[in-house]
Motif scaffolding. Structure first.
Motif, PDB file in Angstrom:
ATOM      1  N   CYS A   1       0.841  -1.203   0.000  1.00 52.95           N
ATOM      2  CA  CYS A   1       0.000   0.000   0.000  1.00 52.95           C
ATOM      3  C   CYS A   1       0.876   1.252   0.000  1.00 52.95           C
ATOM      4  O   CYS A   1       0.484   2.292   0.540  1.00 52.95           O
ATOM      5  CB  CYS A   1      -0.954  -0.001   1.195  1.00 52.95           C
ATOM      6  SG  CYS A   1      -0.111   0.003   2.808  1.00 52.95           S
TER       7      CYS A   1
ATOM      8  N   CYS B   1      -0.347  -2.981   4.108  1.00 46.87           N
ATOM      9  CA  CYS B   1      -1.550  -2.724   4.902  1.00 46.87           C
ATOM     10  C   CYS B   1      -2.387  -3.986   5.056  1.00 46.87           C
ATOM     11  O   CYS B   1      -2.304  -4.919   4.241  1.00 46.87           O
ATOM     12  CB  CYS B   1      -2.389  -1.620   4.257  1.00 46.87           C
ATOM     13  SG  CYS B   1      -1.585   0.002   4.253  1.00 46.87           S
TER      14      CYS B   1
ATOM     15  N   SER C   1      -7.831  -0.740  10.641  1.00 47.48           N
ATOM     16  CA  SER C   1      -6.830  -0.613   9.588  1.00 47.48           C
ATOM     17  C   SER C   1      -5.426  -0.635  10.179  1.00 47.48           C
ATOM     18  O   SER C   1      -5.157   0.033  11.180  1.00 47.48           O
ATOM     19  CB  SER C   1      -7.067   0.690   8.819  1.00 47.48           C
ATOM     20  OG  SER C   1      -6.144   0.826   7.765  1.00 47.48           O
TER      21      SER C   1
ATOM     22  N   LEU D   1      -0.999  -0.743   9.236  1.00 53.86           N
ATOM     23  CA  LEU D   1       0.091  -0.536   8.278  1.00 53.86           C
ATOM     24  C   LEU D   1       1.376  -1.015   8.925  1.00 53.86           C
ATOM     25  O   LEU D   1       1.614  -0.777  10.113  1.00 53.86           O
ATOM     26  CB  LEU D   1       0.222   0.934   7.898  1.00 53.86           C
ATOM     27  CG  LEU D   1       1.388   1.325   6.977  1.00 53.86           C
ATOM     28  CD1 LEU D   1       0.993   2.442   6.014  1.00 53.86           C
ATOM     29  CD2 LEU D   1       2.624   1.764   7.791  1.00 53.86           C
TER      30      LEU D   1
ATOM     31  N   THR E   1      -1.807   4.762  11.349  1.00 53.24           N
ATOM     32  CA  THR E   1      -1.085   4.136  10.245  1.00 53.24           C
ATOM     33  C   THR E   1      -0.160   5.144   9.579  1.00 53.24           C
ATOM     34  O   THR E   1       1.001   4.856   9.287  1.00 53.24           O
ATOM     35  CB  THR E   1      -2.070   3.577   9.200  1.00 53.24           C
ATOM     36  OG1 THR E   1      -3.007   4.603   8.832  1.00 53.24           O
ATOM     37  CG2 THR E   1      -2.845   2.383   9.750  1.00 53.24           C
TER      38      THR E   1
END
Length: 505
Positions: free
Chosen positions: A58, A79, A100, A102, A123
């Motif tokens: 990502c 990610c 989410s 990362l 993230t």
């Protein structure tokens, strides 16, 4: 944006000019986690595996989310999403939301990064932080940034109407009447209650700490290593008290104060913001910035001129309120002090675009980064049962306007924010009686989490260790070489610094 309740504590490092204010605590439920006892060593590092997580590249989208300020270099990001329990009070343990994640770095051990509800998503913070940490950290750990619930791309809350957001930010701290600002907060509350329904009370730090336990399980490690930035340290403190046997190597960078009530936190922030502006002005003189030694007087004059002639913008105007919000955002980010000076000078000349850029993330959302005001407001109001009557706010505003002339009225008026929101179900974290050493970094002129609060935060921990940077801005990690080195040695080599270590500006 919102004055958040703090959650930690520490020893005094010397005489202070901060106001002495009464203490306040919230109630709650105990945890069922096992409670270790006695002194504990820094936990060993453990390798992680994520068979239940699907990671994908990502890099491009992560760089785009940094709004044109991505770090230089060939950084690669991956990610993933983790499903966690929503756990609303009316349906305990039930429901779900997506969190989410990362990751960046090549190390075998995970190091989780938790940010602030109203700030840059975790993230993005992790991606940016990676570029400022020593190489040994990135070869020992994989940084895993978390968009905490309700923020970033973790099922973000986007319920505050544009009119309310703009009304909150544009409101003049010097206004005699509080009615317009109170109306904006009331509109925000009404629409968020309607839009979020039962989900509203689930957006808080208590449940965010439980999300971290689910993340630890997904990583397959016995202990959680983590960095808590600003109010993110509150989440880590709650995690530690709820899951004491799972505490790994933890660094708090700018921890909030656990000992003061909401009003006290607001006033200490007003004092700290004035100190930060003074540090900004001194920095201006050293750098020969365009504001020179007159930064304070010129900022005050700018605010006065904006009362008569706001600078019009496409989405929102630069008013006295917008200017205060922009300057506070700029003071918090030490790297942007030169840009802040340029923005003030540009606004003096009638160009408000550069000041507006400091405020835009709060008000203007994008698909991958929603407006940040909403999550900060809701999390802050769900993290405290305190609601301050408007008439008391009026009195504090008058008092603080005199005592703290640059920002006192601004912080006093923010105490109206939670009044219209439902009072949450009180929770009380179990007392943490035993823990390995935890490193607390403080900054002398921090307008978001003042230094004394971080000291009291460390004191409240069974083995809190303070490293104090004598600089300015919000957070020392990546800013102070001395504080960053202390964090590196603690995280990588389990070397605990001497409590009270002072780092030069």
């Amino acid at each position: 944006m919102l004055v958040a309740l703090s959650a930690l504590a520490a020893c005094s490092a010397g005489p202070s000019t901060r106001p002495v204010i009464a203490v306040h605590g919230d109630g709650g439920e105990p945890s069922v986690a096992a409670t270790p006892s006695g002194p504990r060593d820094v936990p060993p590092l453990e390798s992680y595996e994520t068979p239940g997580l699907s990671w994908s590249t990502c890099t491009d989208s992560a760089r785009a989310r940094m709004r044109g300020a991505a770090p230089a270099g060939d950084w690669e990001y991956e990610c993933a999403r983790l499903t966690v329990r929503l756990d609303v009070p009316s349906r305990p343990g039930r429901g779900s939301l997506g969190m989410s994640l990362l990751r960046v770095g090549t190390g075998g051990s995970p190091l989780v990064v938790v940010g602030e509800a109203g700030g840059e998503p975790g993230t993005v913070k992790a991606a940016r932080l990676a570029a400022s940490l020593p190489p040994s950290v990135l070869s020992t750990f994989t940084l895993i940034g978390v968009d905490r619930r309700g923020t970033g791309e973790s099922d973000p809350v986007q319920c505050v109407p544009d009119a309310a957001r703009i009304g909150i930010v544009e409101a003049d701290p010097g206004a005699e009447s509080h009615e317009e600002l109170a109306d904006a907060y009331t509109l925000a509350s009404r629409e968020c209650v309607l839009d979020l329904e039962n989900r509203l009370p689930a957006v808080d730090s208590w449940r965010a700490s439980a999300d971290l336990e689910q993340l630890r399980e997904a990583l397959g490690v016995p202990h959680l290593n983590a960095i808590g930035i600003g109010e993110g340290a509150r989440v880590l403190t709650l995690y530690a008290s709820r899951f004491p046997d799972r505490i790994g190597r933890m660094v708090f960078d700018g921890a909030p104060d656990p000992t003061l009530d909401v009003a006290a936190v607001a006033e200490t922030r007003a004092v700290a913001a004035e100190e930060a502006f003074s540090a900004f002005q001194k920095d201006c003189v050293i750098r020969a910035c365009p504001l020179g030694a007159g930064a304070t007087d010129r900022y005050r004059a700018l605010v006065e001129s904006l009362r008569d002639r706001p600078l019009r913008g496409a989405v929102f105007d630069v008013t006295p309120g917008t200017a205060a919000e922009a300057v506070l955002a700029g003071l918090a980010d030490r790297n942007r002090w030169p840009a802040l000076a340029e923005a003030i000078v540009a606004a003096e000349g009638g160009d408000g675009a550069k000041l507006a850029a400091f405020v835009e993330p709060l008000l203007v959302g994008r698909e991958d980064d929603p407006a940040r005001l909403d999550a900060g407001l809701i999390t802050g109001c769900n993290d405290t049962t305190t609601r301050i009557p408007p008439e008391r706010v009026i009195g504090m505003t008058e008092d603080w306007r005199t005592k703290h002339p640059l920002f006192g009225a601004y912080f006093a008026r923010q105490l109206l924010a939670c009044g219209p929101f439902p009072v949450p179900q009180a929770v009380k974290a179990p007392k943490l009686t035993s823990a390995p050493p935890m490193l607390v970094l403080t900054t002398a002129s921090d307008p978001v989490t003042p230094r004394e609060g971080g000291e009291r935060a460390a004191q409240a921990l069974p083995a809190g260790v303070v490293v104090a940077w004598q600089g300015g801005g919000h957070g020392a990690l990546g800013q102070s070489a001395c504080a960053t080195k202390a964090a590196e040695e603690f995280l990588v080599s389990a070397k605990v610094p001497t409590n009270g270590t002072s780092c030069p500006p």
